[in-house]
Design a protein around this motif. Structure first.
Motif, PDB file in Angstrom:
ATOM      1  N   VAL A   1       0.858  -1.187   0.000  1.00 38.49           N
ATOM      2  CA  VAL A   1       0.000   0.000   0.000  1.00 38.49           C
ATOM      3  C   VAL A   1       0.891   1.232   0.000  1.00 38.49           C
ATOM      4  N   LEU A   2       0.427   2.286  -0.641  1.00 45.00           N
ATOM      5  CA  LEU A   2       1.111   3.573  -0.620  1.00 45.00           C
ATOM      6  C   LEU A   2       0.384   4.479   0.364  1.00 45.00           C
ATOM      7  N   ILE A   3       1.125   5.126   1.248  1.00 46.25           N
ATOM      8  CA  ILE A   3       0.534   6.082   2.185  1.00 46.25           C
ATOM      9  C   ILE A   3       1.285   7.404   2.013  1.00 46.25           C
ATOM     10  N   GLY A   4       0.572   8.434   1.563  1.00 43.91           N
ATOM     11  CA  GLY A   4       1.174   9.743   1.377  1.00 43.91           C
ATOM     12  C   GLY A   4       1.038  10.589   2.623  1.00 43.91           C
ATOM     13  N   ILE A   5       2.132  11.275   2.985  1.00 45.12           N
ATOM     14  CA  ILE A   5       2.094  12.202   4.124  1.00 45.12           C
ATOM     15  C   ILE A   5       1.526  13.521   3.611  1.00 45.12           C
ATOM     16  N   ARG A   6       0.473  14.009   4.298  1.00 44.39           N
ATOM     17  CA  ARG A   6      -0.147  15.263   3.872  1.00 44.39           C
ATOM     18  C   ARG A   6       0.866  16.385   3.906  1.00 44.39           C
ATOM     19  N   THR A   7       0.888  17.242   2.980  1.00 43.06           N
ATOM     20  CA  THR A   7      -0.069  17.432   1.907  1.00 43.06           C
ATOM     21  C   THR A   7       0.476  16.906   0.585  1.00 43.06           C
TER      22      THR A   7
ATOM     23  N   PRO B   1      -7.590  14.117  21.871  1.00 42.95           N
ATOM     24  CA  PRO B   1      -7.697  12.668  21.997  1.00 42.95           C
ATOM     25  C   PRO B   1      -8.417  12.000  20.830  1.00 42.95           C
ATOM     26  N   ASP B   2      -9.442  12.613  20.251  1.00 40.63           N
ATOM     27  CA  ASP B   2     -10.143  12.006  19.124  1.00 40.63           C
ATOM     28  C   ASP B   2      -9.493  12.454  17.837  1.00 40.63           C
ATOM     29  N   ARG B   3      -8.933  11.509  17.106  1.00 38.30           N
ATOM     30  CA  ARG B   3      -8.254  11.876  15.881  1.00 38.30           C
ATOM     31  C   ARG B   3      -8.383  10.752  14.864  1.00 38.30           C
ATOM     32  N   LYS B   4      -8.313  11.117  13.622  1.00 41.90           N
ATOM     33  CA  LYS B   4      -8.271  10.150  12.536  1.00 41.90           C
ATOM     34  C   LYS B   4      -7.044  10.502  11.712  1.00 41.90           C
ATOM     35  N   ASP B   5      -5.956   9.779  11.958  1.00 40.95           N
ATOM     36  CA  ASP B   5      -4.679  10.099  11.347  1.00 40.95           C
ATOM     37  C   ASP B   5      -4.553   9.541   9.928  1.00 40.95           C
ATOM     38  N   ILE B   6      -5.079   8.349   9.725  1.00 38.02           N
ATOM     39  CA  ILE B   6      -4.983   7.720   8.416  1.00 38.02           C
ATOM     40  C   ILE B   6      -6.349   7.759   7.756  1.00 38.02           C
ATOM     41  N   VAL B   7      -6.385   8.266   6.545  1.00 41.32           N
ATOM     42  CA  VAL B   7      -7.605   8.222   5.748  1.00 41.32           C
ATOM     43  C   VAL B   7      -7.381   7.062   4.780  1.00 41.32           C
ATOM     44  N   PHE B   8      -7.928   5.901   5.155  1.00 43.33           N
ATOM     45  CA  PHE B   8      -7.624   4.686   4.418  1.00 43.33           C
ATOM     46  C   PHE B   8      -8.717   3.672   4.695  1.00 43.33           C
ATOM     47  N   THR B   9      -9.106   2.937   3.695  1.00 43.56           N
ATOM     48  CA  THR B   9     -10.241   2.027   3.869  1.00 43.56           C
ATOM     49  C   THR B   9      -9.863   0.640   4.355  1.00 43.56           C
ATOM     50  N   GLU B  10      -8.592   0.256   4.227  1.00 42.93           N
ATOM     51  CA  GLU B  10      -8.242  -1.083   4.688  1.00 42.93           C
ATOM     52  C   GLU B  10      -7.181  -1.041   5.772  1.00 42.93           C
ATOM     53  N   ASP B  11      -7.097  -2.116   6.507  1.00 44.98           N
ATOM     54  CA  ASP B  11      -6.151  -2.238   7.607  1.00 44.98           C
ATOM     55  C   ASP B  11      -4.732  -2.332   7.047  1.00 44.98           C
ATOM     56  N   ILE B  12      -3.772  -1.671   7.692  1.00 46.42           N
ATOM     57  CA  ILE B  12      -2.376  -1.736   7.235  1.00 46.42           C
ATOM     58  C   ILE B  12      -1.605  -2.865   7.916  1.00 46.42           C
ATOM     59  N   THR B  13      -2.253  -3.557   8.850  1.00 43.51           N
ATOM     60  CA  THR B  13      -1.594  -4.652   9.551  1.00 43.51           C
ATOM     61  C   THR B  13      -1.156  -5.719   8.550  1.00 43.51           C
ATOM     62  N   ASP B  14       0.107  -6.141   8.689  1.00 47.84           N
ATOM     63  CA  ASP B  14       0.739  -7.162   7.842  1.00 47.84           C
ATOM     64  C   ASP B  14       0.883  -6.745   6.381  1.00 47.84           C
ATOM     65  N   LYS B  15       0.806  -5.456   6.086  1.00 50.04           N
ATOM     66  CA  LYS B  15       1.000  -4.955   4.722  1.00 50.04           C
ATOM     67  C   LYS B  15       2.403  -4.369   4.589  1.00 50.04           C
ATOM     68  N   LYS B  16       2.878  -4.307   3.365  1.00 48.81           N
ATOM     69  CA  LYS B  16       4.109  -3.580   3.064  1.00 48.81           C
ATOM     70  C   LYS B  16       3.691  -2.143   2.761  1.00 48.81           C
ATOM     71  N   VAL B  17       3.990  -1.248   3.680  1.00 46.49           N
ATOM     72  CA  VAL B  17       3.590   0.151   3.546  1.00 46.49           C
ATOM     73  C   VAL B  17       4.745   0.932   2.935  1.00 46.49           C
ATOM     74  N   ILE B  18       4.451   1.637   1.853  1.00 48.72           N
ATOM     75  CA  ILE B  18       5.422   2.549   1.264  1.00 48.72           C
ATOM     76  C   ILE B  18       4.953   3.949   1.619  1.00 48.72           C
ATOM     77  N   LEU B  19       5.675   4.586   2.526  1.00 53.53           N
ATOM     78  CA  LEU B  19       5.377   5.936   2.988  1.00 53.53           C
ATOM     79  C   LEU B  19       5.956   6.902   1.959  1.00 53.53           C
ATOM     80  N   VAL B  20       5.153   7.899   1.530  1.00 55.85           N
ATOM     81  CA  VAL B  20       5.569   8.810   0.462  1.00 55.85           C
ATOM     82  C   VAL B  20       5.543  10.249   0.972  1.00 55.85           C
ATOM     83  N   ASP B  21       6.644  10.982   0.717  1.00 57.61           N
ATOM     84  CA  ASP B  21       6.707  12.398   1.074  1.00 57.61           C
ATOM     85  C   ASP B  21       7.469  13.152  -0.006  1.00 57.61           C
TER      86      ASP B  21
END
Length: 187
Positions: free
Chosen positions: A40-46, A88-108
């Motif tokens: 999965v690709l996860i982009g750091i805002r913005t 305390p209430d936050r939604k850091d990742i805007v993503f529809t599937e769980d990242i557990t056990d995935k290969k995450v490619i963080l993009v900036d």
């Protein structure tokens, strides 16, 4: 009273060079991961979000299948915030599937001291336990304060601390380029 203004010093990447750099990064991601299975690709805002979407388009063109893309807001994980600014209430990742056990490619867009990436790693770990986290950046400018190294780099651009890297994307800035700018003082 003196004010500071930015002055363009040089253009690191124009539109064509940015396109080539992202295409190369897409190929490297596919090669290193032996395809895109479980990635999965996860982009750091913005700007990282827009770059992650562009990488996803290139990967789909190459592989013929889509790679999931999410976005990460690291605001609450920054080490320059005071405890009273945290909510305390936050939604850091805007993503529809769980990242557990995935290969995450963080993009900036730009890797500088490493503090943004450290905050992103903390945010990711609070939202799941990835199998692996890799880092893709358009520009690596050096000056690391933390032991963080990117896996995929569009361009290495050694800079002085007084210089600023400015990434402009059509989605936000109506033009496409990366420049080095320097501060100048005006009377």
């Amino acid at each position: 009273m003196k004010t500071q203004k930015l002055q363009e010093k040089s253009v690191l990447l124009d539109e064509a060079a940015m396109r080539r750099a992202l295409t190369r990064i897409a190929h490297e991601i596919i090669e290193r991961n032996k395809g895109i299975q479980n990635c999965v690709l996860i982009g750091i805002r913005t700007r990282g979000v827009y770059l992650a979407n562009r990488l996803a388009e290139r990967i789909q063109d190459i592989e013929g299948q889509a790679i999931p893309v999410g976005e990460l807001d690291i605001t609450l994980y920054r080490d320059d915030r005071t405890p009273s600014e945290l909510q305390p209430d936050r939604k850091d990742i805007v993503f529809t599937e769980d990242i557990t056990d995935k290969k995450v490619i963080l993009v900036d867009d730009v890797l500088f001291t490493g503090r943004t990436v450290r905050a992103a790693l903390d945010a990711l770990m609070d939202n799941g336990r990835p199998q692996m986290i890799q880092l893709a950046v358009l520009i690596d400018r050096g000056h690391r304060e933390l032991p963080i190294r990117p896996d995929f780099v569009g361009k290495n651009a050694p800079t002085s601390r007084a210089e600023i890297i400015v990434v402009e994307l059509k989605e936000i800035d109506q033009q496409e380029r990366v420049t080095i700018q320097e501060k100048i003082e005006e009377a």
